[in-house]
Scaffold this motif. Structure first.
Motif, PDB file in Angstrom:
ATOM      1  N   LEU A   2      -5.144   0.940   6.195  1.00  0.00           N
ATOM      2  CA  LEU A   2      -4.430   0.355   7.143  1.00  0.00           C
ATOM      3  C   LEU A   2      -3.989   1.649   8.092  1.00  0.00           C
ATOM      4  CD1 LEU A   2      -2.296  -1.665   8.164  1.00  0.00           C
ATOM      5  CD2 LEU A   2      -0.858  -0.765   6.335  1.00  0.00           C
ATOM      6  N   GLY A   3      -3.757   2.344   7.966  1.00  0.00           N
ATOM      7  CA  GLY A   3      -3.390   3.695   8.795  1.00  0.00           C
ATOM      8  C   GLY A   3      -4.665   4.185   9.737  1.00  0.00           C
ATOM      9  N   ALA A   4      -5.865   4.004   9.440  1.00  0.00           N
ATOM     10  CA  ALA A   4      -6.972   4.357  10.118  1.00  0.00           C
ATOM     11  C   ALA A   4      -6.966   3.301  11.165  1.00  0.00           C
ATOM     12  CB  ALA A   4      -8.122   4.710   9.444  1.00  0.00           C
TER      13      ALA A   4
ATOM     14  N   PRO B 298       0.922  -1.261  -0.067  1.00  0.00           N
ATOM     15  CA  PRO B 298      -0.140  -0.039   0.214  1.00  0.00           C
ATOM     16  C   PRO B 298       0.878   1.341  -0.191  1.00  0.00           C
ATOM     17  CG  PRO B 298       0.061  -0.859   2.386  1.00  0.00           C
ATOM     18  CD  PRO B 298       0.800  -1.838   1.487  1.00  0.00           C
ATOM     19  N   SER B 299       0.263   2.322  -0.094  1.00  0.00           N
ATOM     20  CA  SER B 299       0.907   3.606  -0.274  1.00  0.00           C
ATOM     21  C   SER B 299       1.370   3.944   1.340  1.00  0.00           C
ATOM     22  CB  SER B 299      -0.014   4.707  -0.710  1.00  0.00           C
ATOM     23  OG  SER B 299       0.486   6.007  -0.249  1.00  0.00           O
ATOM     24  N   SER B 300       2.587   3.947   1.711  1.00  0.00           N
ATOM     25  CA  SER B 300       3.094   4.393   2.943  1.00  0.00           C
ATOM     26  C   SER B 300       2.716   5.723   3.423  1.00  0.00           C
ATOM     27  CB  SER B 300       4.556   4.129   2.895  1.00  0.00           C
ATOM     28  OG  SER B 300       4.995   2.812   2.997  1.00  0.00           O
ATOM     29  N   HIS B 301       2.688   6.688   2.369  1.00  0.00           N
ATOM     30  CA  HIS B 301       2.338   8.141   2.737  1.00  0.00           C
ATOM     31  C   HIS B 301       0.938   8.119   3.050  1.00  0.00           C
ATOM     32  CE1 HIS B 301       6.090   8.769   0.529  1.00  0.00           C
ATOM     33  NE2 HIS B 301       6.037  10.106   1.038  1.00  0.00           N
ATOM     34  N   ALA B 302       0.056   7.477   2.309  1.00  0.00           N
ATOM     35  CA  ALA B 302      -1.439   7.545   2.758  1.00  0.00           C
ATOM     36  C   ALA B 302      -1.621   6.672   4.174  1.00  0.00           C
ATOM     37  CB  ALA B 302      -2.376   6.568   1.611  1.00  0.00           C
ATOM     38  N   THR B 303      -0.810   5.695   4.456  1.00  0.00           N
ATOM     39  CA  THR B 303      -0.889   4.978   5.742  1.00  0.00           C
ATOM     40  C   THR B 303      -0.449   5.888   6.808  1.00  0.00           C
ATOM     41  OG1 THR B 303      -0.418   2.927   4.616  1.00  0.00           O
ATOM     42  CG2 THR B 303      -0.074   2.696   6.881  1.00  0.00           C
TER      43      THR B 303
ATOM     44  N   TYR C 263      -1.076   3.506  -7.630  1.00  0.00           N
ATOM     45  CA  TYR C 263      -2.360   3.345  -7.985  1.00  0.00           C
ATOM     46  C   TYR C 263      -3.706   3.721  -6.911  1.00  0.00           C
ATOM     47  CZ  TYR C 263      -0.107   0.488 -11.717  1.00  0.00           C
ATOM     48  OH  TYR C 263       0.738  -0.065 -12.473  1.00  0.00           O
ATOM     49  N   PRO C 264      -4.830   4.084  -7.343  1.00  0.00           N
ATOM     50  CA  PRO C 264      -5.768   4.480  -6.440  1.00  0.00           C
ATOM     51  C   PRO C 264      -6.047   3.378  -5.287  1.00  0.00           C
ATOM     52  CG  PRO C 264      -6.632   4.615  -8.761  1.00  0.00           C
ATOM     53  CD  PRO C 264      -5.153   4.071  -8.942  1.00  0.00           C
ATOM     54  N   THR C 265      -5.894   2.176  -5.675  1.00  0.00           N
ATOM     55  CA  THR C 265      -6.171   1.001  -4.706  1.00  0.00           C
ATOM     56  C   THR C 265      -5.075   1.070  -3.567  1.00  0.00           C
ATOM     57  OG1 THR C 265      -5.017  -0.590  -6.017  1.00  0.00           O
ATOM     58  CG2 THR C 265      -7.633  -0.419  -5.744  1.00  0.00           C
ATOM     59  N   ASP C 266      -3.648   1.393  -3.980  1.00  0.00           N
ATOM     60  CA  ASP C 266      -2.629   1.545  -3.235  1.00  0.00           C
ATOM     61  C   ASP C 266      -2.911   2.716  -2.004  1.00  0.00           C
ATOM     62  OD1 ASP C 266      -1.299   0.037  -4.959  1.00  0.00           O
ATOM     63  OD2 ASP C 266      -0.145   1.569  -5.742  1.00  0.00           O
ATOM     64  N   THR C 267      -3.619   3.780  -2.410  1.00  0.00           N
ATOM     65  CA  THR C 267      -3.958   4.739  -1.349  1.00  0.00           C
ATOM     66  C   THR C 267      -5.137   4.525  -0.303  1.00  0.00           C
ATOM     67  OG1 THR C 267      -5.247   6.206  -3.089  1.00  0.00           O
ATOM     68  CG2 THR C 267      -2.862   6.445  -2.968  1.00  0.00           C
TER      69      THR C 267
END
Length: 167
Positions: free
Chosen positions: A151-153, A100-105, A141-145
């Motif tokens: 995951l972060g939430a 997944p996107s670590s930044h979004a996480t 990709y959108p699903t990465d974010t």
């Protein structure tokens, strides 16, 4: 990679890829890299706001844990970053792994904790902003974010629960 996700990325870039947006997205990228920006926020918050030092520490633990979880998942899933020749890649990345996107996480973890600390939903706006910035830069990709944000939430929820139960 699905064609639909590439098409979404292209649509995002076609709509938003302007110098001002790219500069902002790059700034967010540097802030979120290796969770360093959020760890700095947690550290400064703990120094300045002594009455909520424990909550600021929870912020640091949550974002660090979320980031670490995303890195482990990336190494298991091994999804390659977007590489369609029509995309603009607007920033260098430390790895070629995308999901997944670590930044979004780490941003989702931080935003959830800060929202709970302040009692305001406004910090949650940081999540879609970071998600879109990663797509503007062509590195996720959108699903990465989406997966990163979820995951972060989730990590923030666990961290908040543990903080509350161990007071």
């Amino acid at each position: 990679m699905s064609k639909r996700e590439v098409e979404i990325l292209l649509a995002v870039q076609n709509a938003l890829y302007t110098p001002a947006v790219v500069t902002t997205a790059r700034t967010l990228s540097h802030f979120g890299e290796h969770d360093l920006g959020w760890l700095a926020v947690a550290g400064v918050g703990g120094i300045v706001d002594k009455t909520r030092r424990r909550e600021w520490a929870t912020l640091g633990v949550a974002t660090f844990s979320a980031h670490a979880a995303s890195v482990v998942i990336k190494r298991i899933v091994r999804r390659a970053r977007p590489h369609d020749k029509r995309l603009h890649i607007g920033v260098k990345t430390p790895s070629q792994l995308s999901f997944p996107s670590s930044h979004a996480t780490n941003t989702a973890a931080a935003s959830v904790i800060i929202s709970r600390m302040t009692g305001s939903p406004w910090p949650l706006l940081g999540v879609p902003i970071m998600m879109v910035s990663r797509m503007v830069l062509g590195v996720h990709y959108p699903t990465d974010t989406l997966a990163g944000a979820a995951l972060g939430a989730g990590v923030a929820g666990v961290a908040s629960y543990v903080e509350k139960e161990t007071r």
